[in-house]
Design a protein around this motif. Structure first.
Motif, mmCIF file in Angstrom:
data_model
loop_
_atom_site.group_PDB
_atom_site.id
_atom_site.type_symbol
_atom_site.label_atom_id
_atom_site.label_comp_id
_atom_site.label_asym_id
_atom_site.label_seq_id
_atom_site.Cartn_x
_atom_site.Cartn_y
_atom_site.Cartn_z
ATOM 1 N N CYS A 73 40.494 40.022 43.615
ATOM 2 C CA CYS A 73 40.006 39.001 44.558
ATOM 3 C C CYS A 73 40.949 37.808 44.625
ATOM 4 O O CYS A 73 41.264 37.319 45.717
ATOM 5 N N ILE A 74 41.381 37.338 43.484
ATOM 6 C CA ILE A 74 42.286 36.184 43.465
ATOM 7 C C ILE A 74 43.610 36.537 44.119
ATOM 8 O O ILE A 74 44.184 35.729 44.855
ATOM 9 N N GLY A 75 44.094 37.742 43.891
ATOM 10 C CA GLY A 75 45.332 38.182 44.541
ATOM 11 C C GLY A 75 45.214 38.183 46.052
ATOM 12 O O GLY A 75 46.143 37.773 46.759
ATOM 13 N N PHE A 76 44.080 38.639 46.559
ATOM 14 C CA PHE A 76 43.870 38.646 48.012
ATOM 15 C C PHE A 76 43.683 37.249 48.576
ATOM 16 O O PHE A 76 44.181 36.933 49.655
ATOM 17 N N ARG A 77 42.956 36.406 47.872
ATOM 18 C CA ARG A 77 42.637 35.070 48.385
ATOM 19 C C ARG A 77 43.792 34.083 48.257
ATOM 20 O O ARG A 77 43.992 33.245 49.125
ATOM 21 N N VAL A 80 49.634 37.061 45.390
ATOM 22 C CA VAL A 80 50.028 37.534 44.062
ATOM 23 C C VAL A 80 51.111 36.654 43.426
ATOM 24 O O VAL A 80 51.414 36.801 42.249
ATOM 25 N N GLY A 81 51.662 35.739 44.171
ATOM 26 C CA GLY A 81 52.640 34.818 43.615
ATOM 27 C C GLY A 81 52.035 33.504 43.146
ATOM 28 O O GLY A 81 52.747 32.659 42.597
ATOM 29 N N SER A 82 50.733 33.344 43.303
ATOM 30 C CA SER A 82 50.093 32.073 42.946
ATOM 31 C C SER A 82 49.900 31.963 41.426
ATOM 32 O O SER A 82 49.790 32.960 40.716
ATOM 33 N N ILE A 84 47.250 30.865 39.916
ATOM 34 C CA ILE A 84 45.912 31.311 39.535
ATOM 35 C C ILE A 84 45.851 32.842 39.435
ATOM 36 O O ILE A 84 45.147 33.391 38.584
ATOM 37 N N PHE A 85 46.626 33.537 40.275
ATOM 38 C CA PHE A 85 46.693 34.993 40.154
ATOM 39 C C PHE A 85 47.369 35.373 38.836
ATOM 40 O O PHE A 85 46.922 36.295 38.153
ATOM 41 N N MET A 86 48.440 34.665 38.485
ATOM 42 C CA MET A 86 49.131 34.955 37.229
ATOM 43 C C MET A 86 48.194 34.742 36.038
ATOM 44 O O MET A 86 48.191 35.523 35.086
ATOM 45 N N LEU A 87 47.396 33.688 36.099
ATOM 46 C CA LEU A 87 46.418 33.433 35.044
ATOM 47 C C LEU A 87 45.417 34.584 34.958
ATOM 48 O O LEU A 87 45.119 35.084 33.866
ATOM 49 N N SER A 88 44.905 35.028 36.101
ATOM 50 C CA SER A 88 43.927 36.122 36.093
ATOM 51 C C SER A 88 44.564 37.438 35.636
ATOM 52 O O SER A 88 43.916 38.240 34.961
ATOM 53 N N ALA A 89 45.827 37.654 35.978
ATOM 54 C CA ALA A 89 46.528 38.876 35.537
ATOM 55 C C ALA A 89 46.709 38.865 34.020
ATOM 56 O O ALA A 89 46.540 39.898 33.362
ATOM 57 N N CYS A 90 47.043 37.698 33.475
ATOM 58 C CA CYS A 90 47.178 37.591 32.016
ATOM 59 C C CYS A 90 45.833 37.806 31.331
ATOM 60 O O CYS A 90 45.759 38.499 30.308
ATOM 61 N N LEU A 91 44.771 37.235 31.887
ATOM 62 C CA LEU A 91 43.432 37.449 31.349
ATOM 63 C C LEU A 91 43.076 38.936 31.389
ATOM 64 O O LEU A 91 42.508 39.475 30.436
#
Length: 159
Positions: A73-77, A80-82, A84-91
């Motif tokens: 969801c974060i990647g779409f919204r 994938v370069g944001s 917040i997406f990097m944070l969610s990917a690490c999580l």
């Protein structure tokens, strides 16, 4: 003030990312419960509700499903370069690593400790009470959880 608090509360619970995460987690728990019912591992209404709401381990991984849905969801919204997406990917990576490694190892250790404790109990050397054996996840459970989470996150992001 109460109206503003109510508005923020509704904003949280109507957020599509939050809804995707909750739905993803619930779907994984529901599938896990159906599988356990079919395999006759559930013997009471209490066990049914525990499996549906709280039980960890098993197929599919609800933890993995939730974090994958969040990341999707974060990647779409946000792209994938944001950040917040990097944070969610690490999580997501930490959660999956934990499910496959640490939690699985802890469960295997619990099984062995219970075996040793039972032997010591039988020999009356020690009064041992068994500890809970939660085995974490095997790779297939995590992969299916990730697939489930991805498609649910995709659906909530595109609909």
């Amino acid at each position: 003030m109460f109206a503003q608090l109510k508005s923020k509360f509704l904003e949280l619970f109507l957020n599509p990312v939050f809804l995707a995460c909750v739905f993803s987690w619930f779907c994984a728990q529901f599938i896990k419960t159906i599988i356990n019912l079919c395999l006759r591992r559930i013997h009471s209404v209490g066990e049914l509700f525990e499996c549906l709401i709280w039980k960890t381990g098993g197929f599919p991984s609800s933890h993995t499903s939730l974090v994958t849905s969040l990341c999707t969801c974060i990647g779409f919204r946000n792209g994938v370069g944001s950040d917040i997406f990097m944070l969610s990917a690490c999580l997501m990576m930490i959660t999956i690593r934990d499910a496959l490694g640490v939690r699985r190892a802890n469960g295997i250790h619990a099984v062995k400790l219970n075996e040793i404790g039972k032997e010591l109990n039988d020999k009356q050397v020690l009064d041992y009470k068994p500890i809970k054996e939660v085995l974490g996840h095997n790779p297939m459970e995590v992969v299916f959880g990730a697939i489930l989470g991805f498609f649910i996150g995709l659906a909530f992001s595109t609909l």
